[in-house]
Enzyme design. Structure first.
Site, PDB file in Angstrom:
ATOM      1  N   HIS A 112     -10.453  -3.285   4.429  1.00 61.25           N
ATOM      2  CA  HIS A 112     -11.152  -4.250   3.573  1.00 61.25           C
ATOM      3  C   HIS A 112     -12.537  -4.535   4.149  1.00 61.25           C
ATOM      4  CE1 HIS A 112      -7.528  -6.237   1.299  1.00 61.25           C
ATOM      5  NE2 HIS A 112      -7.598  -4.932   1.109  1.00 61.25           N
TER       6      HIS A 112
ATOM      7  N   HIS B 291      -6.205   1.844   5.460  1.00 54.31           N
ATOM      8  CA  HIS B 291      -6.764   1.074   4.355  1.00 54.31           C
ATOM      9  C   HIS B 291      -7.584  -0.054   4.955  1.00 54.31           C
ATOM     10  CE1 HIS B 291      -7.458  -1.041   0.765  1.00 54.31           C
ATOM     11  NE2 HIS B 291      -6.544  -1.973   0.942  1.00 54.31           N
TER      12      HIS B 291
ATOM     13  N   CYS C   4       0.828  -1.222   0.000  1.00 55.16           N
ATOM     14  CA  CYS C   4       0.000   0.000   0.000  1.00 55.16           C
ATOM     15  C   CYS C   4       0.856   1.263   0.000  1.00 55.16           C
ATOM     16  CB  CYS C   4      -0.895   0.061   1.239  1.00 55.16           C
ATOM     17  SG  CYS C   4      -2.004  -1.315   1.467  1.00 55.16           S
TER      18      CYS C   4
ATOM     19  N   GLU D 151     -26.859  11.581   9.838  1.00 49.19           N
ATOM     20  CA  GLU D 151     -26.199  12.259  10.953  1.00 49.19           C
ATOM     21  C   GLU D 151     -24.693  11.982  10.982  1.00 49.19           C
ATOM     22  OE1 GLU D 151     -27.236  14.501  12.935  1.00 49.19           O
ATOM     23  OE2 GLU D 151     -25.713  14.517  14.513  1.00 49.19           O
TER      24      GLU D 151
HETATM   25 ZN    ZN Z   1      -6.290  -3.777  -0.040  1.00 49.82          ZN
END
Ligand code: ZN
Length: 225
Positions: free
Chosen positions: A102, A100, A82, A123
């Site tokens: 999932h 990140h 990433c 809200e």
């Molecule tokens: Zn990922």
């Protein structure tokens, strides 16, 4: 659980957040990740490790140009796939932390042919910086690729195209969320996740999450006496 007694060491915070996000289902199967930037140093986990078992000494430290300046002693470990995605938010948004996830909610929210997710009048949208209850919250959706690193250019383009967004969804994959520090990133990630789940469940119930609710007095022609 995130406690106020946590040592404010970026390595400890990343490990704690990874355990927390694993418990939420955001980082199972080695997926997901957390990165922090502090004092010109960027901290991130290795690629493909059990995020809930991460130890402070397993982390990589990079400089702001993306070069590794501290690596874990175990030379089998590789820096997170990433990394280029995290750096997009650092460079383009001056973020202090990037997450990140999932999350199933994020993944399901991308199941449409649209290039963005639009919701309004919820809200929890107010937890996103710059967004109010009556606004539209719009999150770009980019197409997934076989390798995480290949998302970098389309994610950067989406960040540029949606200057108000603090997140980019990845189709059938998950979401990247950032904030000025880890507290803001975590808060926003939780609010976005709530909104993603709301959008999915509203569609199931036949509501359009992008539609503004009708407000004001009822139609007098339908009033019964
Ligand atoms: Zn990922």
């Amino acid at each position: 659980m995130i406690t106020t007694t946590s040592v404010e060491d970026p390595r400890e915070i990343i490990c704690e957040l990874c355990r927390h996000f694993y418990a939420l289902g955001w980082a199972s199967g080695t997926g997901g990740g957390v990165s922090l930037r502090e004092g010109g140093r960027v901290y991130m986990a290795p690629s493909g490790v059990q995020k809930e078992r991460l130890k402070p000494e397993d982390l990589f430290v990079l400089d702001e140009s993306g070069e590794v300046i501290e690596a874990p002693a175990d030379d089998a470990l590789r820096v997170s796939a990433c990394a280029p995605l995290f750096f997009n938010a650092y460079r383009l948004r001056d973020a202090g932390a990037v997450l990140h996830s999932h999350s199933m909610n994020a993944m399901l929210a991308t199941l449409s042919s649209e290039s963005e997710l639009r919701v309004t009048h919820l809200e929890m949208m107010k937890g996103i910086e710059g967004i109010g209850y009556h606004d539209d919250l719009v999150v770009p959706i980019i197409e997934n690729t076989a390798h995480e690193r290949d998302l970098a250019d389309t994610m950067a383009a989406a960040i540029e195209a949606y200057p108000q967004s603090h997140a980019v969804l990845v189709r059938r994959h998950g979401v990247y969320v950032w904030g000025r520090d880890w507290v803001a990133a975590k808060t926003q990630a939780e609010c976005y996740d709530y909104v993603f789940e709301a959008a999915v469940r509203m569609r199931q119930l036949g509501f359009d999450p992008a539609e503004r609710p009708r407000i004001g007095p009822r139609d007098p022609s339908r009033t019964t006496h």
